[in-house]
Design a protein around this motif. Structure first.
Motif, PDB file in Angstrom:
ATOM      1  N   PHE A 241      42.345  50.405  38.672  1.00 33.44           N
ATOM      2  CA  PHE A 241      43.029  50.531  39.541  1.00 33.44           C
ATOM      3  C   PHE A 241      44.038  49.685  40.336  1.00 33.44           C
ATOM      4  O   PHE A 241      42.971  49.912  41.594  1.00 33.44           O
ATOM      5  CB  PHE A 241      43.419  52.363  39.228  1.00 33.44           C
ATOM      6  CG  PHE A 241      43.157  52.781  38.283  1.00 33.44           C
ATOM      7  CD1 PHE A 241      44.559  53.201  37.872  1.00 33.44           C
ATOM      8  CD2 PHE A 241      41.958  52.624  37.491  1.00 33.44           C
ATOM      9  CE1 PHE A 241      44.050  53.428  36.665  1.00 33.44           C
ATOM     10  CE2 PHE A 241      41.617  53.317  36.245  1.00 33.44           C
ATOM     11  CZ  PHE A 241      43.041  53.689  35.770  1.00 33.44           C
TER      12      PHE A 241
ATOM     13  N   VAL B 291      48.816  59.338  53.827  1.00 32.35           N
ATOM     14  CA  VAL B 291      47.687  60.226  52.953  1.00 32.35           C
ATOM     15  C   VAL B 291      47.022  61.466  53.358  1.00 32.35           C
ATOM     16  O   VAL B 291      47.200  62.098  51.937  1.00 32.35           O
ATOM     17  CB  VAL B 291      46.685  59.180  53.047  1.00 32.35           C
ATOM     18  CG1 VAL B 291      45.706  58.869  53.904  1.00 32.35           C
ATOM     19  CG2 VAL B 291      46.323  59.060  51.061  1.00 32.35           C
TER      20      VAL B 291
ATOM     21  N   VAL C  34      36.099  55.419  39.824  1.00 30.97           N
ATOM     22  CA  VAL C  34      37.356  56.421  39.435  1.00 30.97           C
ATOM     23  C   VAL C  34      37.317  57.167  38.142  1.00 30.97           C
ATOM     24  O   VAL C  34      37.947  56.238  37.316  1.00 30.97           O
ATOM     25  CB  VAL C  34      38.144  57.085  39.933  1.00 30.97           C
ATOM     26  CG1 VAL C  34      39.036  58.278  39.242  1.00 30.97           C
ATOM     27  CG2 VAL C  34      37.764  56.480  41.781  1.00 30.97           C
TER      28      VAL C  34
ATOM     29  N   PRO D 139      46.002  51.851  46.588  1.00 28.40           N
ATOM     30  CA  PRO D 139      47.353  52.518  47.069  1.00 28.40           C
ATOM     31  C   PRO D 139      47.371  52.437  48.712  1.00 28.40           C
ATOM     32  O   PRO D 139      45.967  52.238  49.205  1.00 28.40           O
ATOM     33  CB  PRO D 139      47.135  53.670  47.011  1.00 28.40           C
ATOM     34  CG  PRO D 139      44.940  53.787  46.582  1.00 28.40           C
ATOM     35  CD  PRO D 139      45.244  52.779  46.787  1.00 28.40           C
TER      36      PRO D 139
HETATM   37  C1  HEC Z   1      36.238  47.825  46.976  1.00 32.52           C
HETATM   38  C2  HEC Z   1      37.559  48.102  46.893  1.00 32.52           C
HETATM   39  C3  HEC Z   1      38.179  49.726  47.587  1.00 32.52           C
HETATM   40  C4  HEC Z   1      37.420  50.125  48.852  1.00 32.52           C
HETATM   41  C5  HEC Z   1      36.229  49.168  49.405  1.00 32.52           C
HETATM   42  C6  HEC Z   1      38.178  51.106  49.501  1.00 32.52           C
HETATM   43  N1  HEC Z   1      38.916  52.017  48.699  1.00 32.52           N
HETATM   44 FE1  HEC Z   1      39.752  53.404  48.588  1.00 32.52          FE
HETATM   45  N2  HEC Z   1      41.134  52.881  47.113  1.00 32.52           N
HETATM   46  C7  HEC Z   1      40.891  51.605  45.919  1.00 32.52           C
HETATM   47  C8  HEC Z   1      41.246  52.178  44.989  1.00 32.52           C
HETATM   48  C9  HEC Z   1      41.453  50.798  44.149  1.00 32.52           C
HETATM   49  C10 HEC Z   1      41.833  53.323  44.991  1.00 32.52           C
HETATM   50  C11 HEC Z   1      42.893  54.520  43.530  1.00 32.52           C
HETATM   51  C12 HEC Z   1      42.049  54.070  42.676  1.00 32.52           C
HETATM   52  C13 HEC Z   1      42.532  55.346  41.879  1.00 32.52           C
HETATM   53  O1  HEC Z   1      43.518  55.370  41.309  1.00 32.52           O
HETATM   54  O2  HEC Z   1      41.748  55.750  41.007  1.00 32.52           O
HETATM   55  C14 HEC Z   1      41.763  54.143  46.647  1.00 32.52           C
HETATM   56  C15 HEC Z   1      42.035  55.354  46.480  1.00 32.52           C
HETATM   57  C16 HEC Z   1      42.030  55.634  47.753  1.00 32.52           C
HETATM   58  C17 HEC Z   1      42.325  57.042  48.648  1.00 32.52           C
HETATM   59  C18 HEC Z   1      43.207  58.216  47.173  1.00 32.52           C
HETATM   60  C19 HEC Z   1      44.903  57.372  47.769  1.00 32.52           C
HETATM   61  C20 HEC Z   1      45.900  58.034  47.210  1.00 32.52           C
HETATM   62  O3  HEC Z   1      47.028  58.268  47.236  1.00 32.52           O
HETATM   63  O4  HEC Z   1      45.151  58.387  46.041  1.00 32.52           O
HETATM   64  C21 HEC Z   1      42.078  56.882  49.625  1.00 32.52           C
HETATM   65  C22 HEC Z   1      42.081  58.250  50.733  1.00 32.52           C
HETATM   66  C23 HEC Z   1      40.935  55.998  49.830  1.00 32.52           C
HETATM   67  N3  HEC Z   1      41.089  54.885  48.881  1.00 32.52           N
HETATM   68  C24 HEC Z   1      40.685  55.515  51.115  1.00 32.52           C
HETATM   69  C25 HEC Z   1      39.157  54.802  51.512  1.00 32.52           C
HETATM   70  C26 HEC Z   1      38.520  55.199  52.091  1.00 32.52           C
HETATM   71  C27 HEC Z   1      38.546  55.978  53.705  1.00 32.52           C
HETATM   72  C28 HEC Z   1      37.663  53.776  52.201  1.00 32.52           C
HETATM   73  C29 HEC Z   1      36.274  53.855  52.659  1.00 32.52           C
HETATM   74  C30 HEC Z   1      35.026  54.884  52.605  1.00 32.52           C
HETATM   75  C31 HEC Z   1      37.959  52.955  51.067  1.00 32.52           C
HETATM   76  N4  HEC Z   1      39.061  53.786  50.178  1.00 32.52           N
HETATM   77  C32 HEC Z   1      36.952  51.742  50.067  1.00 32.52           C
HETATM   78  C33 HEC Z   1      40.409  50.771  47.005  1.00 32.52           C
HETATM   79  C34 HEC Z   1      39.180  50.661  47.472  1.00 32.52           C
END
Ligand code: HEC
Length: 141
Positions: A61, A69, A37, A64
């Motif tokens: 980061f 959500v 991101v 979260p």
């Molecule tokens: C490699 C680790 C990783 C994977 C795999 C991952 N996430 Fe995340 N996710 C994160 C991180 C780290 C952030 C925060 C990023 C930022 O703030 O820039 C995040 C942020 C988010 C957010 C935003 C939450 C907010 O309050 O802003 C959502 C919704 C989310 N992820 C859903 C998912 C979903 C659905 C999947 C599967 C399709 C997924 N994530 C897969 C690590 C991951």
């Protein structure tokens, strides 16, 4: 939970690999990960790296929680994704390539139905939680 949300949960833990990072009772492994991101700009916000100067941290980061959500948004630390649909599309693309991108970020090749099911699952994490959903999934730590 609706049928769609239940399918979404199975995707969350399976094909879509979300639970690799959003693990356990609160859907956060508490870990710092680079998911790309904000990395597509010339001078990206490098997150904790600006404090720790530890190379693997660059652009990482904190994962979260996904509880409630659907009540938040815009999403990500820079608010770059407006809706949960946008977030799922972002992951479906595999994030933004950069030298520190987590190896758990891969293009997912989800169908339109699968993307919609994942959104339904995340909406189901709002407010009073179905006991079946709040049971911590059995995941590697
Ligand atoms: C490699 C680790 C990783 C994977 C795999 C991952 N996430 Fe995340 N996710 C994160 C991180 C780290 C952030 C925060 C990023 C930022 O703030 O820039 C995040 C942020 C988010 C957010 C935003 C939450 C907010 O309050 O802003 C959502 C919704 C989310 N992820 C859903 C998912 C979903 C659905 C999947 C599967 C399709 C997924 N994530 C897969 C690590 C991951």
């Amino acid at each position: 939970m609706s049928e769609a949300a239940q399918r979404g949960l199975r995707l969350f833990e399976g094909k879509a690999m979300c639970s690799r990072c959003h693990a356990g009772f609160n859907f956060t492994g508490e870990s710092y990960r680079n998911i790309g991101v904000g990395m597509a700009v010339r001078d990206p916000d490098l997150g904790p790296y600006t404090v720790t100067r530890d190379d693997p941290d660059q652009g990482a980061f904190k994962t979260p929680t996904l509880r409630d959500v659907a009540r938040r948004g815009p999403y990500m630390h820079d608010g770059s994704e407006k809706t949960l649909e946008d977030v799922v599309a972002y992951y479906d693309r595999g994030g933004v390539k950069n030298p520190w991108l987590s190896s758990d970020m891969k293009p997912l090749r989800l169908t339109a139905q699968e993307r919609a099911d994942l959104v339904e699952f995340m909406k189901a994490l709002t407010g009073r939680i179905d006991p079946e959903v709040s049971r911590p999934p059995d995941l590697p730590r």
